[in-house]
Write a protein that holds these residues in place. Sequence first.
Motif, PDB file in Angstrom:
ATOM      1  N   LYS A  19    -116.091  32.175 -47.230  1.00 59.83           N
ATOM      2  CA  LYS A  19    -115.757  33.366 -46.443  1.00 59.83           C
ATOM      3  C   LYS A  19    -114.291  33.310 -46.017  1.00 59.83           C
ATOM      4  CE  LYS A  19    -117.468  36.099 -42.610  1.00 59.83           C
ATOM      5  NZ  LYS A  19    -118.519  36.227 -41.622  1.00 59.83           N
ATOM      6  N   GLN A  21    -111.393  33.651 -43.664  1.00 59.09           N
ATOM      7  CA  GLN A  21    -111.221  33.592 -42.214  1.00 59.09           C
ATOM      8  C   GLN A  21    -109.960  34.326 -41.754  1.00 59.09           C
ATOM      9  OE1 GLN A  21    -113.623  32.211 -40.223  1.00 59.09           O
ATOM     10  NE2 GLN A  21    -114.694  32.054 -42.161  1.00 59.09           N
ATOM     11  N   SER A  22    -108.904  34.239 -42.569  1.00 59.72           N
ATOM     12  CA  SER A  22    -107.647  34.903 -42.206  1.00 59.72           C
ATOM     13  C   SER A  22    -106.787  35.085 -43.448  1.00 59.72           C
ATOM     14  CB  SER A  22    -106.879  34.097 -41.157  1.00 59.72           C
ATOM     15  OG  SER A  22    -106.490  32.847 -41.672  1.00 59.72           O
ATOM     16  N   SER A  35    -113.314  29.369 -45.736  1.00 58.95           N
ATOM     17  CA  SER A  35    -114.260  28.349 -45.280  1.00 58.95           C
ATOM     18  C   SER A  35    -115.450  28.338 -46.228  1.00 58.95           C
ATOM     19  CB  SER A  35    -114.763  28.653 -43.871  1.00 58.95           C
ATOM     20  OG  SER A  35    -113.713  28.547 -42.951  1.00 58.95           O
ATOM     21  N   GLU A  62    -110.162  39.754 -44.462  1.00 59.79           N
ATOM     22  CA  GLU A  62    -110.958  38.895 -43.593  1.00 59.79           C
ATOM     23  C   GLU A  62    -112.414  39.322 -43.641  1.00 59.79           C
ATOM     24  OE1 GLU A  62    -109.579  38.203 -39.583  1.00 59.79           O
ATOM     25  OE2 GLU A  62    -107.494  38.297 -40.263  1.00 59.79           O
TER      26      GLU A  62
END
Length: 90
Positions: A19, A21-22, A35, A62
Amino acid sequence: MAFAISCASMKDKNTISGKVQSIEFGKDGYTAKISTAKNEVYFATISIVNVGGPENYKKIKEGDEVSVKGEIWKSEEENHIKVTQIISVK
């Protein structure tokens, strides 16, 4: 048979899924902090040149679930991947 299993393992070694995250934008692309399910964090550098041109380049955001392939290395405490292929974005 062992050779096929060995090659499959090597192929998976250069692919990560997780996923986003930023995102941090740069001059020629962006770096996505990803992640994985194993709680590993990778900084994925994604640029038009590295993925083989604009037809293979995708902007991710994101929260996206992604799978990418490329060259993985570790610097100090961080995992990095220079993305050469964006496999999927969900």
